[in-house]
Enzyme design. Sequence first.
Site, PDB file in Angstrom:
ATOM      1  N   ASP A  94      29.925 124.519  47.591  1.00  0.00           N
ATOM      2  CA  ASP A  94      29.928 125.180  46.285  1.00  0.00           C
ATOM      3  C   ASP A  94      28.673 124.878  45.476  1.00  0.00           C
ATOM      4  O   ASP A  94      27.875 124.002  45.848  1.00  0.00           O
ATOM      5  CB  ASP A  94      31.187 124.772  45.500  1.00  0.00           C
ATOM      6  CG  ASP A  94      31.446 123.273  45.528  1.00  0.00           C
ATOM      7  OD1 ASP A  94      30.542 122.522  45.910  1.00  0.00           O
ATOM      8  OD2 ASP A  94      32.555 122.859  45.163  1.00  0.00           O
ATOM      9  N   ASN A 147      43.068 117.876  40.208  1.00  0.00           N
ATOM     10  CA  ASN A 147      44.106 118.910  40.128  1.00  0.00           C
ATOM     11  C   ASN A 147      44.390 119.512  41.512  1.00  0.00           C
ATOM     12  O   ASN A 147      45.039 120.544  41.611  1.00  0.00           O
ATOM     13  CB  ASN A 147      43.702 120.008  39.139  1.00  0.00           C
ATOM     14  CG  ASN A 147      42.416 120.719  39.548  1.00  0.00           C
ATOM     15  OD1 ASN A 147      41.855 120.434  40.611  1.00  0.00           O
ATOM     16  ND2 ASN A 147      41.957 121.645  38.732  1.00  0.00           N
ATOM     17  N   HIS A 205      42.046 120.552  43.667  1.00  0.00           N
ATOM     18  CA  HIS A 205      41.090 121.556  44.158  1.00  0.00           C
ATOM     19  C   HIS A 205      40.280 121.040  45.339  1.00  0.00           C
ATOM     20  O   HIS A 205      40.052 119.840  45.485  1.00  0.00           O
ATOM     21  CB  HIS A 205      40.197 122.112  43.034  1.00  0.00           C
ATOM     22  CG  HIS A 205      39.107 121.227  42.527  1.00  0.00           C
ATOM     23  ND1 HIS A 205      38.873 121.044  41.188  1.00  0.00           N
ATOM     24  CD2 HIS A 205      38.154 120.515  43.166  1.00  0.00           C
ATOM     25  CE1 HIS A 205      37.830 120.264  41.023  1.00  0.00           C
ATOM     26  NE2 HIS A 205      37.370 119.920  42.212  1.00  0.00           N
ATOM     27  N   GLU A 237      40.313 126.408  42.635  1.00  0.00           N
ATOM     28  CA  GLU A 237      41.153 125.838  41.590  1.00  0.00           C
ATOM     29  C   GLU A 237      42.617 126.262  41.769  1.00  0.00           C
ATOM     30  O   GLU A 237      42.898 127.279  42.414  1.00  0.00           O
ATOM     31  CB  GLU A 237      40.664 126.359  40.231  1.00  0.00           C
ATOM     32  CG  GLU A 237      39.269 125.886  39.858  1.00  0.00           C
ATOM     33  CD  GLU A 237      39.245 124.456  39.318  1.00  0.00           C
ATOM     34  OE1 GLU A 237      39.995 123.600  39.813  1.00  0.00           O
ATOM     35  OE2 GLU A 237      38.462 124.215  38.394  1.00  0.00           O
TER      36      GLU A 237
HETATM   37  C1  GLP Z   1      33.828 118.661  42.312  1.00  0.00           C
HETATM   38  C2  GLP Z   1      33.486 119.350  43.619  1.00  0.00           C
HETATM   39  C3  GLP Z   1      34.513 119.073  44.675  1.00  0.00           C
HETATM   40  C4  GLP Z   1      34.850 117.593  44.713  1.00  0.00           C
HETATM   41  C5  GLP Z   1      35.459 117.208  43.399  1.00  0.00           C
HETATM   42  C6  GLP Z   1      35.944 115.771  43.346  1.00  0.00           C
HETATM   43  O1  GLP Z   1      34.620 119.434  41.479  1.00  0.00           O
HETATM   44  N1  GLP Z   1      33.305 120.740  43.492  1.00  0.00           N
HETATM   45  O2  GLP Z   1      34.037 119.527  45.923  1.00  0.00           O
HETATM   46  O3  GLP Z   1      35.724 117.323  45.755  1.00  0.00           O
HETATM   47  O4  GLP Z   1      34.454 117.408  42.409  1.00  0.00           O
HETATM   48  O5  GLP Z   1      34.901 114.946  42.986  1.00  0.00           O
HETATM   49  P1  GLP Z   1      34.877 113.389  43.013  1.00  0.00           P
HETATM   50  O6  GLP Z   1      34.661 112.994  44.424  1.00  0.00           O
HETATM   51  O7  GLP Z   1      33.702 113.039  42.138  1.00  0.00           O
HETATM   52  O8  GLP Z   1      36.168 112.893  42.474  1.00  0.00           O
END
Ligand code: GLP
Length: 252
Positions: free
Chosen positions: A70, A139, A141, A146
Amino acid sequence: MKVFVEKDYTSLSKKGAKIIEEVVRNKPDCVLGLATGSTPLGIYEELIRLHRLGGGIGLDFSKVTTFNLDEYCGLKKTDPQSYHFYMWENFFRHVNLKPENTFIPNANSEDASQECVRYEEAIEVRGGLDLQLLGLGRNGHIGFNEPDEHFVLDTHVVELSADTIKANSRFFSSEAQVPRYAMTMGIGSIMGAKKILLVVSGEGKEEVVRKILQERVVTPRIPASILHLHPDVTMLLDYKIASALGGLDLCE
Ligand code: GLP
């Protein structure tokens, strides 16, 4: 879904990197789906260490292709908060990946729907993803898919949820600076990977992990729950989260 509870972030990162290393060693021209966020940072560090090993055994990325999950809309590639910047800073520039073999959605494309189609086609042309690395949003995702009423299959532009904006604001100077839209691979793009590695660490994820592992309901309200339907998913779970759930033992 195979679940391994790791004693700390270091062991989770080493195990994650080992799984990716195996894929690269078995298939030097493999296609890797990559993720951003805090969680995979340790995996990238370990992969860089493996790449730098001397004596001709360093992990070789020269034939590997990567596709990122993404990217935020509205940030320049040079913006330190963009996922382009993140990937170059934390991984690409430290290993021998060829820049032309690294793909990240162009979320600023003038024709976003064409860019989404182009991204899906590029994955297909390269033979599909051999492994997709995933983090987990608080959440539920994955990528930027989402919670919603339905699963969106292909790469698409998504409006970020208030929860995600809040969670990701820690990387920005204020919540107002967090982009409201992003381009993300869809659930179908992710589920098309031959192998999926889901790494879960960080604050505030206990409840969503409990729902995924203990309620075991597949619902677009918890996008990661779809992974129950994939035949080859490994989840690496931080002990801190696992112990809050109970009933999950530490793995070697
Ligand atoms: C972002 C990314 C996700 C990732 C998520 C969790 O929103 N788009 O791909 O998994 O954050 O991030 P973290 O590892 O910092 O908790």
